[in-house]
Scaffold this active site. Structure first.
Site, PDB file in Angstrom:
ATOM      1  CE  LYS A   1       3.000   1.785  -0.692  1.00  0.00           C
ATOM      2  NZ  LYS A   1       1.867   2.141   0.178  1.00  0.00           N
TER       3      LYS A   1
ATOM      4  CE1 TYR B   1       4.669   6.578  -1.915  1.00  0.00           C
ATOM      5  CE2 TYR B   1       3.848   5.449  -0.053  1.00  0.00           C
ATOM      6  CZ  TYR B   1       3.538   5.812  -1.296  1.00  0.00           C
ATOM      7  OH  TYR B   1       2.426   5.406  -2.080  1.00  0.00           O
TER       8      TYR B   1
END
Ligand code: NAD
Length: 396
Positions: free
Chosen positions: A156, A241
């Site tokens: 990511k 996140y």
């Protein structure tokens, strides 16, 4: 909901094994070894880790990029993986790669350079290419991996734009290979338990979400502060996140965003990317998520999700180790806290094993390319909202 029901809903959630991993039909069930139980009824049963697949039958991973994440987290995680083994390394520094290969029992013939990446096609032990490079290189290496017909696990953020993310999904689909984005927190036991308890109604109707994920960056020459290689500053790196957790925990997609960013251009670290970003996500159910992220404050990471019956907090929320979950609920006139003890597991091993299971059982990953694409679309709306100083409506 009575206290007993509440505790049960939380407790049951923490005990639920990964619904999208290690199920009863695990490819390795036949290798399970039972330990006899010698403790009294007040003690937990003992359980050996595993069962592990024999090394020769494991899914073989090629790790592309030998930076901090690969050396500190990913390669050590193979020691506790059930289904995976490292079989190849791709690096620009052959001397370093040979040293690492030696440490992990990888044959020198399994060490490649970026220019010889396509030779991975000829290595039958390589099932998965795990892209652990700066964000701006993900699209290139995912596409190259798809062309040589290898499944891809990509770190990511998926890419540096939604356009790149779409191309990556198309390339993998056209090649008939699987693509998974490494959202490790979605495989982390505390985050999973929280998601399950929210779905079970332990918090009642969820209306609020507050989260921060921030850290202090140093070296102004690092790729994370270079727009082309990073795709942005703190938002796509650590702020992602908070964004992903709001979507994952609520099970909903936001319909509108507003945002503010701060970029002190006189600081040599922030000539190209933002230092801080605060954003608000509005969800169709009425849930409002307030998130903040920064590259210019001491490490801080937590989330709290608030329902009309109770709230839950993870602090830290996104750490490699030591995430802590607690719930608070009014019982009579007493605010009562519970903190379920959820056994820690290596998140990198869990996510790599999940992808291995998907390959072995021909299933789609829990966090496919589309999950990464969705976050890119929302991050682009966050930047647009911050620059225009107007909220942006997202398409369903
Ligand atoms: P890093 O800087 O430590 O390592 C990057 C590696 O890429 C190095 O080995 C470097 O030599 C190599 N590289 C190849 N071409 C390069 C280029 N043109 N410029 C710079 N480096 C180049 O970075 P990292 O912390 O290992 O991060 C790698 C990826 O992992 C990023 O996408 C990051 O977002 C992601 N990440 C994820 C987590 C997580 O918890 N899932 C944590 C940290 C990093």
């Amino acid at each position: 909901m009575t206290r007993r029901e509440f505790v049960r809903s939380v407790g049951v959630a923490s005990a639920v094994p990964g619904a999208f991993m290690q199920n009863d039909q695990s490819p390795n069930a036949a290798n399970e070894v039972q330990l006899s139980q010698i403790h009294g009824p007040s003690e937990q049963d003992e359980k050996a880790p595993g069962p592990f697949l024999p090394t020769k039958r494991r899914i073989g991973y090629a790790i592309v990029g030998l930076g901090r994440l690969s050396l500190d987290q990913i390669l050590p995680a193979f020691a506790v993986s059930q289904y995976c083994t490292p079989v190849a390394l791709v690096s620009g520094d052959r001397t370093k790669a040979l040293k690492i290969a030696d440490q992990y029992g990888i044959d020198a013939a399994g060490v490649y350079g970026y220019d010889s990446f396509e030779r991975l096609a000829e290595n039958p032990r390589v099932d998965v290419v795990y892209v652990v490079l700066p964000n701006g290189l993900h699209a290139e290496y995912v596409t190259r991996a798809a062309k040589i017909k290898k499944h891809v696990l990509c770190e990511k953020p998926m890419a540096v734009s939604s356009q790149e993310a779409r191309t990556m999904i198309r390339s993998c689909k056209a090649a008939g290979v699987k693509l998974m984005i490494a959202y490790r927190q979605q495989y982390e036991p505390n985050n999973k338990a929280l998601r399950q308890s929210i779905a079970n109604g332990a918090l009642g109707k969820v209306h609020g979400f507050v989260s921060s994920n921030s850290q202090q960056q140093g070296d102004p020459t690092q790729w994370r502060l270079n727009l082309k290689l990073a795709g942005g500053g703190c938002l796509p790196d650590v702020g992602l996140y908070c964004l992903n957790a709001a979507r994952f925990l609520s099970g909903e997609e936001p319909s509108e965003v507003s945002a503010t960013i701060w970029q002190p251009r006189d600081d040599p670290r922030f000539t190209q990317v933002e230092a801080s970003c605060s954003f608000t996500l509005k969800f169709p159910s009425g849930l409002i998520a307030s998130c903040s992220t920064s590259y210019d404050v001491h490490k801080s990471q937590f989330l709290r999700i608030e329902g009309d019956q109770a709230w839950a907090e993870l602090s830290p929320a996104f750490a490699y180790h030591g995430n802590k979950l607690r719930y608070s609920k009014l019982q009579g006139d007493m605010e009562t806290e519970t903190a379920p003890q959820i056994g820690e597991k290596n998140q990198f091993a869990l996510e790599m094993d999940h992808f291995a299971e998907c390959i072995l059982e021909k299933k789609e990953p829990h966090t496919p390319g589309e999950e990464g694409l969705r976050d890119h679309v929302i991050m682009e709306a966050i930047y647009q909202a911050a620059h225009s100083r107007k909220s942006v409506v997202l398409e369903a």
